[in-house]
Scaffold this active site. Structure first.
Site, PDB file in Angstrom:
ATOM      1  N   LYS A  48       4.880   8.835 -13.468  1.00 37.00           N
ATOM      2  CA  LYS A  48       3.923   8.700 -14.531  1.00 37.00           C
ATOM      3  C   LYS A  48       2.524   8.958 -13.997  1.00 37.00           C
ATOM      4  O   LYS A  48       1.607   9.271 -14.749  1.00 37.00           O
ATOM      5  CB  LYS A  48       3.967   7.292 -15.124  1.00 37.00           C
ATOM      6  CG  LYS A  48       5.284   6.904 -15.739  1.00 37.00           C
ATOM      7  CD  LYS A  48       5.235   5.454 -16.215  1.00 37.00           C
ATOM      8  CE  LYS A  48       6.597   4.990 -16.652  1.00 37.00           C
ATOM      9  NZ  LYS A  48       6.638   3.556 -16.909  1.00 37.00           N
ATOM     10  N   GLY A  49       2.354   8.797 -12.712  1.00 39.61           N
ATOM     11  CA  GLY A  49       1.031   8.816 -12.094  1.00 39.61           C
ATOM     12  C   GLY A  49       0.196  10.051 -12.325  1.00 39.61           C
ATOM     13  O   GLY A  49      -1.014   9.969 -12.465  1.00 39.61           O
ATOM     14  N   GLU A 104       0.763  16.389  -8.586  1.00 36.77           N
ATOM     15  CA  GLU A 104       1.017  15.012  -8.160  1.00 36.77           C
ATOM     16  C   GLU A 104      -0.280  14.218  -8.132  1.00 36.77           C
ATOM     17  O   GLU A 104      -1.359  14.796  -7.951  1.00 36.77           O
ATOM     18  CB  GLU A 104       1.658  15.037  -6.765  1.00 36.77           C
ATOM     19  CG  GLU A 104       1.963  13.696  -6.138  1.00 36.77           C
ATOM     20  CD  GLU A 104       2.968  12.833  -6.883  1.00 36.77           C
ATOM     21  OE1 GLU A 104       2.687  12.461  -8.039  1.00 36.77           O
ATOM     22  OE2 GLU A 104       4.013  12.498  -6.297  1.00 36.77           O
ATOM     23  N   ASP A 105      -0.179  12.919  -8.326  1.00 40.04           N
ATOM     24  CA  ASP A 105      -1.375  12.076  -8.287  1.00 40.04           C
ATOM     25  C   ASP A 105      -1.883  11.889  -6.868  1.00 40.04           C
ATOM     26  O   ASP A 105      -3.081  11.983  -6.613  1.00 40.04           O
ATOM     27  CB  ASP A 105      -1.142  10.725  -8.979  1.00 40.04           C
ATOM     28  CG  ASP A 105       0.019   9.923  -8.408  1.00 40.04           C
ATOM     29  OD1 ASP A 105       0.744  10.415  -7.520  1.00 40.04           O
ATOM     30  OD2 ASP A 105       0.216   8.777  -8.866  1.00 40.04           O
ATOM     31  N   ASP A 108       0.736  11.107  -0.088  1.00 39.80           N
ATOM     32  CA  ASP A 108       0.631   9.949   0.787  1.00 39.80           C
ATOM     33  C   ASP A 108       1.522  10.186   2.012  1.00 39.80           C
ATOM     34  O   ASP A 108       1.149  10.927   2.907  1.00 39.80           O
ATOM     35  CB  ASP A 108       1.045   8.717  -0.026  1.00 39.80           C
ATOM     36  CG  ASP A 108       0.745   7.393   0.631  1.00 39.80           C
ATOM     37  OD1 ASP A 108       0.225   7.369   1.751  1.00 39.80           O
ATOM     38  OD2 ASP A 108       1.038   6.347   0.008  1.00 39.80           O
ATOM     39  N   LYS A 136      -3.986  11.470   1.168  1.00 39.41           N
ATOM     40  CA  LYS A 136      -4.199  10.370   2.100  1.00 39.41           C
ATOM     41  C   LYS A 136      -3.481  10.708   3.414  1.00 39.41           C
ATOM     42  O   LYS A 136      -2.382  10.219   3.680  1.00 39.41           O
ATOM     43  CB  LYS A 136      -3.667   9.071   1.497  1.00 39.41           C
ATOM     44  CG  LYS A 136      -4.112   7.830   2.229  1.00 39.41           C
ATOM     45  CD  LYS A 136      -3.456   6.535   1.779  1.00 39.41           C
ATOM     46  CE  LYS A 136      -3.342   6.285   0.331  1.00 39.41           C
ATOM     47  NZ  LYS A 136      -2.694   4.986   0.033  1.00 39.41           N
ATOM     48  N   PHE A 157      -4.865   1.434  -0.772  1.00 36.54           N
ATOM     49  CA  PHE A 157      -4.001   1.502  -1.943  1.00 36.54           C
ATOM     50  C   PHE A 157      -4.911   1.628  -3.144  1.00 36.54           C
ATOM     51  O   PHE A 157      -5.795   0.792  -3.352  1.00 36.54           O
ATOM     52  CB  PHE A 157      -3.112   0.260  -2.065  1.00 36.54           C
ATOM     53  CG  PHE A 157      -2.005   0.448  -3.066  1.00 36.54           C
ATOM     54  CD1 PHE A 157      -0.764   0.906  -2.669  1.00 36.54           C
ATOM     55  CD2 PHE A 157      -2.210   0.174  -4.412  1.00 36.54           C
ATOM     56  CE1 PHE A 157       0.257   1.099  -3.596  1.00 36.54           C
ATOM     57  CE2 PHE A 157      -1.199   0.359  -5.348  1.00 36.54           C
ATOM     58  CZ  PHE A 157       0.040   0.824  -4.928  1.00 36.54           C
ATOM     59  N   VAL A 158      -4.735   2.698  -3.917  1.00 31.98           N
ATOM     60  CA  VAL A 158      -5.637   2.969  -5.030  1.00 31.98           C
ATOM     61  C   VAL A 158      -4.910   2.921  -6.367  1.00 31.98           C
ATOM     62  O   VAL A 158      -3.710   3.174  -6.448  1.00 31.98           O
ATOM     63  CB  VAL A 158      -6.357   4.334  -4.863  1.00 31.98           C
ATOM     64  CG1 VAL A 158      -7.294   4.299  -3.666  1.00 31.98           C
ATOM     65  CG2 VAL A 158      -5.365   5.475  -4.730  1.00 31.98           C
ATOM     66  N   ASP A 164      -0.920   3.372 -10.436  1.00 40.68           N
ATOM     67  CA  ASP A 164      -0.674   1.987 -10.823  1.00 40.68           C
ATOM     68  C   ASP A 164      -0.310   1.087  -9.657  1.00 40.68           C
ATOM     69  O   ASP A 164      -0.038   1.543  -8.551  1.00 40.68           O
ATOM     70  CB  ASP A 164       0.475   1.940 -11.834  1.00 40.68           C
ATOM     71  CG  ASP A 164       1.825   2.178 -11.171  1.00 40.68           C
ATOM     72  OD1 ASP A 164       2.727   1.336 -11.345  1.00 40.68           O
ATOM     73  OD2 ASP A 164       1.991   3.193 -10.468  1.00 40.68           O
ATOM     74  N   ARG A 170      -3.177   1.827 -14.742  1.00 41.14           N
ATOM     75  CA  ARG A 170      -3.110   3.275 -14.984  1.00 41.14           C
ATOM     76  C   ARG A 170      -4.237   3.762 -15.898  1.00 41.14           C
ATOM     77  O   ARG A 170      -4.693   4.884 -15.780  1.00 41.14           O
ATOM     78  CB  ARG A 170      -1.775   3.669 -15.625  1.00 41.14           C
ATOM     79  CG  ARG A 170      -0.591   3.618 -14.721  1.00 41.14           C
ATOM     80  CD  ARG A 170       0.614   4.268 -15.400  1.00 41.14           C
ATOM     81  NE  ARG A 170       1.853   3.941 -14.723  1.00 41.14           N
ATOM     82  CZ  ARG A 170       2.298   4.556 -13.649  1.00 41.14           C
ATOM     83  NH1 ARG A 170       1.610   5.523 -13.098  1.00 41.14           N
ATOM     84  NH2 ARG A 170       3.448   4.204 -13.101  1.00 41.14           N
TER      85      ARG A 170
END
Length: 183
Positions: A48-49, A104-105, A108, A136, A157-158, A164, A170
Protein backbone atom coordinates in the site's frame (compact mmCIF):
# COMPACT_ATOMS: atom_id res chain seq x y z
CA UNK A 1 1.56 28.07 13.99
CA UNK A 2 1.90 24.31 14.31
CA UNK A 3 1.73 22.19 11.20
CA UNK A 4 -1.08 19.65 11.04
CA UNK A 5 1.38 16.84 11.71
CA UNK A 6 2.54 18.32 15.00
CA UNK A 7 -0.98 19.09 16.10
CA UNK A 8 -2.00 15.45 15.57
CA UNK A 9 1.23 13.55 16.27
CA UNK A 10 3.59 15.64 18.42
CA UNK A 11 6.11 12.76 18.74
CA UNK A 12 6.88 12.80 15.01
CA UNK A 13 9.71 14.84 13.50
CA UNK A 14 9.35 15.94 9.87
CA UNK A 15 12.19 14.62 7.73
CA UNK A 16 10.83 15.79 4.35
CA UNK A 17 7.97 18.22 4.07
CA UNK A 18 5.19 18.08 1.47
CA UNK A 19 6.75 20.84 -0.68
CA UNK A 20 10.14 19.10 -0.84
CA UNK A 21 8.36 15.89 -1.81
CA UNK A 22 6.20 17.58 -4.47
CA UNK A 23 9.20 19.33 -6.01
CA UNK A 24 11.29 16.15 -6.22
CA UNK A 25 8.42 14.02 -7.55
CA UNK A 26 7.87 16.60 -10.32
CA UNK A 27 11.59 16.37 -11.20
CA UNK A 28 11.39 12.56 -11.28
CA UNK A 29 8.32 12.75 -13.54
CA UNK A 30 10.24 15.03 -15.91
CA UNK A 31 13.18 12.56 -15.97
CA UNK A 32 10.86 9.65 -16.78
CA UNK A 33 9.05 11.74 -19.42
CA UNK A 34 12.39 12.43 -21.15
CA UNK A 35 13.49 8.80 -20.91
CA UNK A 36 10.23 7.52 -22.39
CA UNK A 37 9.43 10.34 -24.81
CA UNK A 38 7.34 8.93 -27.65
CA UNK A 39 6.86 5.62 -25.83
CA UNK A 40 4.36 4.24 -23.39
CA UNK A 41 5.23 3.14 -19.88
CA UNK A 42 3.45 0.97 -17.34
CA UNK A 43 3.93 1.99 -13.72
CA UNK A 44 3.47 -0.87 -11.26
CA UNK A 45 3.02 0.43 -7.73
CA UNK A 46 3.78 -1.67 -4.69
CA UNK A 47 0.77 -1.49 -2.36
CA UNK A 48 0.00 0.00 0.00
CA UNK A 49 2.98 2.23 0.69
CA UNK A 50 3.66 3.45 -2.85
CA UNK A 51 0.06 4.35 -3.75
CA UNK A 52 0.34 8.05 -2.92
CA UNK A 53 3.80 8.37 -4.49
CA UNK A 54 2.60 6.56 -7.64
CA UNK A 55 -0.42 8.86 -7.97
CA UNK A 56 1.74 11.98 -7.72
CA UNK A 57 4.44 10.54 -9.99
CA UNK A 58 1.93 9.46 -12.65
CA UNK A 59 0.49 12.98 -12.78
CA UNK A 60 4.02 14.34 -13.29
CA UNK A 61 4.75 12.16 -16.34
CA UNK A 62 3.90 13.60 -19.75
CA UNK A 63 4.69 10.37 -21.63
CA UNK A 64 1.86 7.89 -22.26
CA UNK A 65 1.56 6.19 -18.87
CA UNK A 66 -0.78 3.65 -17.35
CA UNK A 67 -0.55 1.99 -13.98
CA UNK A 68 -1.32 -1.14 -12.04
CA UNK A 69 -0.56 -2.43 -8.57
CA UNK A 70 1.10 -5.39 -6.92
CA UNK A 71 0.93 -6.15 -3.20
CA UNK A 72 3.57 -7.92 -1.17
CA UNK A 73 4.27 -8.32 2.51
CA UNK A 74 7.54 -8.45 4.40
CA UNK A 75 6.95 -6.29 7.49
CA UNK A 76 3.76 -7.38 9.17
CA UNK A 77 2.98 -4.84 11.90
CA UNK A 78 6.48 -4.09 13.24
CA UNK A 79 9.47 -1.89 12.44
CA UNK A 80 11.66 -4.80 11.32
CA UNK A 81 11.33 -6.85 8.14
CA UNK A 82 10.60 -10.54 8.49
CA UNK A 83 12.97 -11.23 5.58
CA UNK A 84 10.36 -13.32 3.78
CA UNK A 85 8.51 -11.67 0.89
CA UNK A 86 5.16 -12.99 -0.24
CA UNK A 87 2.87 -11.82 -3.05
CA UNK A 88 -0.59 -10.88 -1.83
CA UNK A 89 -1.88 -9.39 -5.11
CA UNK A 90 -0.26 -9.70 -8.53
CA UNK A 91 -0.51 -7.08 -11.26
CA UNK A 92 -3.52 -7.50 -13.56
CA UNK A 93 -1.89 -5.96 -16.65
CA UNK A 94 0.28 -8.17 -18.88
CA UNK A 95 3.81 -6.73 -18.96
CA UNK A 96 5.43 -8.77 -21.72
CA UNK A 97 7.08 -6.46 -24.27
CA UNK A 98 6.18 -3.30 -22.30
CA UNK A 99 8.28 -0.59 -20.66
CA UNK A 100 7.72 -1.13 -16.95
CA UNK A 101 8.68 1.01 -13.98
CA UNK A 102 8.30 -0.66 -10.61
CA UNK A 103 7.27 2.09 -8.17
CA UNK A 104 8.13 1.60 -4.49
CA UNK A 105 7.86 3.82 -1.43
CA UNK A 106 11.25 2.93 0.07
CA UNK A 107 14.31 0.93 -0.95
CA UNK A 108 15.53 -0.38 2.37
CA UNK A 109 17.09 -3.85 2.70
CA UNK A 110 16.50 -4.54 -0.99
CA UNK A 111 14.81 -7.87 -0.28
CA UNK A 112 11.38 -6.81 -1.56
CA UNK A 113 12.62 -5.02 -4.69
CA UNK A 114 15.01 -7.82 -5.64
CA UNK A 115 12.17 -10.32 -5.25
CA UNK A 116 9.82 -8.17 -7.35
CA UNK A 117 12.41 -7.44 -10.04
CA UNK A 118 13.05 -11.17 -10.50
CA UNK A 119 9.30 -11.84 -10.54
CA UNK A 120 8.60 -9.19 -13.18
CA UNK A 121 11.61 -10.14 -15.33
CA UNK A 122 10.03 -13.59 -15.76
CA UNK A 123 7.28 -11.89 -17.81
CA UNK A 124 9.78 -10.51 -20.36
CA UNK A 125 9.14 -6.76 -20.26
CA UNK A 126 10.75 -4.61 -22.96
CA UNK A 127 12.46 -2.67 -20.16
CA UNK A 128 12.24 -2.76 -16.39
CA UNK A 129 13.30 0.12 -14.16
CA UNK A 130 12.74 0.98 -10.52
CA UNK A 131 11.51 4.28 -9.08
CA UNK A 132 11.59 4.77 -5.32
CA UNK A 133 10.53 7.72 -3.25
CA UNK A 134 13.15 6.96 -0.59
CA UNK A 135 16.47 5.12 -0.61
CA UNK A 136 17.94 4.01 2.72
CA UNK A 137 21.33 2.50 1.72
CA UNK A 138 22.51 1.96 5.33
CA UNK A 139 20.15 -1.03 5.63
CA UNK A 140 20.86 -2.65 2.27
CA UNK A 141 21.22 -6.44 2.41
CA UNK A 142 20.90 -7.07 -1.35
CA UNK A 143 22.80 -5.44 -4.21
CA UNK A 144 20.03 -3.53 -5.91
CA UNK A 145 19.73 0.11 -6.90
CA UNK A 146 16.83 2.20 -8.16
CA UNK A 147 16.94 4.01 -11.51
CA UNK A 148 14.92 6.94 -10.18
CA UNK A 149 15.40 8.02 -6.56
CA UNK A 150 13.49 10.73 -4.77
CA UNK A 151 15.62 11.10 -1.65
CA UNK A 152 18.44 9.23 0.05
CA UNK A 153 17.75 9.18 3.77
CA UNK A 154 19.60 8.13 6.93
CA UNK A 155 18.68 4.99 8.85
CA UNK A 156 15.40 6.10 10.46
CA UNK A 157 12.03 4.37 10.46
CA UNK A 158 9.80 6.75 8.54
CA UNK A 159 6.05 7.18 8.14
CA UNK A 160 3.74 9.39 6.14
CA UNK A 161 3.17 9.95 2.41
CA UNK A 162 1.83 6.38 2.18
CA UNK A 163 4.30 4.73 4.56
CA UNK A 164 2.99 3.27 7.77
CA UNK A 165 3.62 1.73 11.12
CA UNK A 166 0.94 -0.87 11.85
CA UNK A 167 -1.28 0.76 9.17
CA UNK A 168 -1.11 4.15 10.98
CA UNK A 169 0.30 7.43 9.62
CA UNK A 170 -0.12 6.68 5.87
CA UNK A 171 -2.28 9.78 5.45
CA UNK A 172 0.35 12.24 6.70
CA UNK A 173 1.40 14.64 3.92
CA UNK A 174 5.01 14.84 5.15
CA UNK A 175 7.58 12.08 5.62
CA UNK A 176 8.34 11.85 9.32
CA UNK A 177 10.71 9.99 11.61
CA UNK A 178 8.96 7.57 13.94
CA UNK A 179 10.81 7.37 17.25
CA UNK A 180 11.71 3.83 18.39
CA UNK A 181 9.47 4.15 21.45
CA UNK A 182 6.38 5.13 19.43
CA UNK A 183 3.26 3.01 19.95
Amino acid sequence: MKTAIHAVQPELQILLDRQQIADRVAQMGAEISRDYSGQSVLLIGVLKGAAIFLADLARSISADATFDFIAVSSYGKGQKTSGAVKVIKDADTPIGGRNVILVEDILDTGLTLLFLRKLLEQHDPKSLRIATCLDKPARRLEQIEADYVGFRIPNHFVVGYGMDYGERYRNLPDICILPPEAP
